[in-house]
Design an enzyme around this catalytic site. Structure first.
Site, PDB file in Angstrom:
ATOM      1  CE  LYS A   1      -3.981   1.873   2.613  1.00 37.50           C
ATOM      2  NZ  LYS A   1      -4.785   1.715   3.851  1.00 37.50           N
TER       3      LYS A   1
ATOM      4  CB  SER B   1      -8.103   3.753   2.658  1.00 42.45           C
ATOM      5  OG  SER B   1      -7.196   3.134   3.567  1.00 42.45           O
TER       6      SER B   1
ATOM      7  CB  SER C   1      -8.126   0.845   5.440  1.00 41.73           C
ATOM      8  OG  SER C   1      -8.906   2.013   5.454  1.00 41.73           O
TER       9      SER C   1
HETATM   10  N1  GLN Z   1     -12.900   4.322   6.190  1.00 43.30           N
HETATM   11  C1  GLN Z   1     -12.288   4.761   7.387  1.00 43.30           C
HETATM   12  C2  GLN Z   1     -11.886   6.214   7.241  1.00 43.30           C
HETATM   13  O1  GLN Z   1     -12.208   6.770   6.245  1.00 43.30           O
HETATM   14  C3  GLN Z   1     -11.122   3.880   7.743  1.00 43.30           C
HETATM   15  C4  GLN Z   1      -9.892   4.174   7.000  1.00 43.30           C
HETATM   16  C5  GLN Z   1      -8.722   3.305   7.366  1.00 43.30           C
HETATM   17  O2  GLN Z   1      -8.842   2.273   8.026  1.00 43.30           O
HETATM   18  N2  GLN Z   1      -7.561   3.768   6.980  1.00 43.30           N
HETATM   19  O3  GLN Z   1     -11.285   6.810   8.074  1.00 43.30           O
END
Ligand code: GLN
Length: 491
Positions: A80, A155, A179
């Site tokens: 990532k 994400s 994410s």
């Molecule tokens: N969807 C969540 C956010 O927007 C989690 C994101 C993540 O785990 N990096 O913050």
């Protein structure tokens, strides 16, 4: 030899160790696959062809010299883009870091390199890991290999999509609110968030430091456990890293693969039932419970009354921490600099750089976080959210007095159409309804493919007590033995 891009990481490592295939050929097969399909999937922001072939050649040379190889030596991995990689672009999906090449590797990257893993490149993500669909990447979205009109989750959508598209057998993600697990669920792959502090944050581009947790993504539970074992463990460079032995996650995955869960107690959270998951998702969840009972597990209902406040608490804590963490992107130290014409003040350059370099969702979070931390509002917002966080941890502790793990659907809905949830931020935040509680608590959680709803993958989430990561691998591996493999349509 069958198509190497369809093999498990464990299978690839064995074939390399046995001399059936070279690590260079394995890397080439995956690079060819990326060249063939990534124009349609867009899982990668950067492919490091030269670096991958050089790393693979080193593994082949080590093998030829008779040196011992680690359990994942020669296996390709996608990383990532929020994870720093020495000399290889690391943008975190943001324009503000375009062109930045970090001078060092994150700890998890150096551990993978030492173990002989072969990094293929960097995967697409929502900007600074803020989002649930990968649509907030500054470089355009990733498309779900199951249906290219749909999102791959976020994400870390690029990491999970690269697995579902057979571009990589392993990937690394980061999980702050879901994410890793959430993209795993909607792409029919496995995603595990280790115990917070169980994997090092050193070298992650920080979003919310009290929540950020790197972890493994794979197509099988055993592969995820193998990668977990490589990247986990105490790191003195991360002040919140836990100096404890890593639980035997690989052994637990193999134990689970025997399909016997006799004596294991699973908790179903009563309060999740009213949370409005899609009927198709709930149907798969009920089937999974039946399956787990057939394998010997016992199901108990538990109450976690504060879980209903997890989402609002998270959306104060995470933006608060991000507003502070993202202050470092000032147009001076890294990446983009706008308006530096020798006439403007430093403050004007910073302001123009941040205006141009950050996307709308990132700006929204910085503003919410700055507000929640400002004097006069701190106690009412940030302070209150921290209290809720404590209550949620107590709910987990009370539940784990009664059961070994908690189970739930990973996401309330299957992969949605691109654009379906971008108009209203709250609709996007709902994707993490079931994943956020374990982040606030800090315990490990995994998503494992559980079945299909309307032809699209659904994940089962297994949450375990802190430092009991092995438990979730056992239950996930047991379910995996009973669920027919979810294979996406050919690309
Ligand atoms: N969807 C969540 C956010 O927007 C989690 C994101 C993540 O785990 N990096 O913050």
């Amino acid at each position: 030899m069958s198509d190497v891009t369809r093999m498990t990481a464990a299978g690839i490592a064995k074939s390399i160790a046995d001399g059936e295939i070279s690590a260079v050929d394995v890397a080439r097969a995956h690079l060819d696959r990326i060249a063939a399909v990534d124009g349609r999937v867009h899982a990668f922001l950067h492919v490091d062809t030269e670096g991958a072939l050089a790393a693979a050649a080193k593994v082949d040379a080590a093998r030829a010299a008779g040196e011992p190889l680690g359990p994942l030596a020669g296996v390709p991995v996608a990383v990532k883009d929020v994870v720093t990689t020495k000399g290889v672009p690391s943008t975190a999906g943001s324009k503000i870091l375009e062109g930045w090449k970090p001078p060092y590797d994150a700890t998890i990257v150096s551990r993978m390199k030492d173990a002989g893993l072969v990094m293929l490149g960097k995967t697409n993500m929502d900007e600074f890991a803020m989002g649930s669909s990968t649509e907030y990447s500054a470089y355009g979205p990733t498309f779900n290999p199951w249906d290219l009109t749909r999102i791959p989750g976020g994400s870390g959508g690029g990491s999970s999509a690269s697995l579902a598209a057979y571009e990589a057998p392993l990937a690394v993600g980061t999980d702050t609110g879901g994410s890793i697990r959430q993209p795993g669920a909607v792409t029919g792959t496995v995603g595990a968030k280790p115990t917070y502090g169980g994997t090092s944050r050193y070298g992650l581009i920080a979003f919310s430091s009290s929540l950020d947790t790197p972890g493994p993504c794979a197509r099988t539970v055993e592969d995820a456990a193998l990668l977990h074992a490589v990247i986990a463990g105490h790191d003195p460079r991360d002040s919140t890293s836990i100096p404890a032995t890593v639980p035997d996650v690989v052994g637990a995955a193999r134990l689970g693969a025997t399909g016997d869960l006799t004596g294991v107690k699973l908790g179903v959270v009563r309060e999740f039932a009213g949370e409005g998951a899609e009927p198709g998702v709930m149907a798969v969840f009920r089937d999974s419970l039946e399956t787990l009972v057939k394998l010997g597990a016992e199901v108990v209902e538990v109450s976690c009354p504060h879980f209903q406040y997890a989402l609002p608490a998270y959306y104060l804590i995470a933006p608060s921490e991000c507003s502070s963490n993202l202050a470092r992107f000032d147009g001076v130290r890294y990446g983009l600099r706008v308006g530096d014409d020798g006439q403007r003040s430093l403050e004007e350059v910073m302001s123009l750089t941040r205006e141009a370099g950050f996307g709308a969702e990132v700006k929204r979070r910085i503003m919410i976080g700055t507000y929640a931390l400002s004097s006069g509002y701190y106690d009412a917002y940030y302070g209150q959210a921290q209290k809720v966080r404590t209550l949620i941890s107590r709910d987990f502790a009370a539940a784990f007095d009664q059961v070994d793990v908690l189970v739930s659907p990973t996401t309330p809905f299957v992969a949605f159409e691109l654009g379906a949830r971008t108009a209203d931020p709250y609709q996007m935040y709902l994707a993490d309804l079931f994943t956020i509680p374990s982040n606030l608590y800090g315990g490990p959680a995994i998503s494992v493919p559980a079945g299909l709803s309307s032809g699209l993958p659904v994940g089962l989430q297994v949450m375990a007590p802190t430092l009991a990561d092995d438990r979730m691998y056992r239950v996930a591996a047991a379910l995996e033995t009973a669920v027919p493999p979810l294979t996406p349509p050919a690309l």
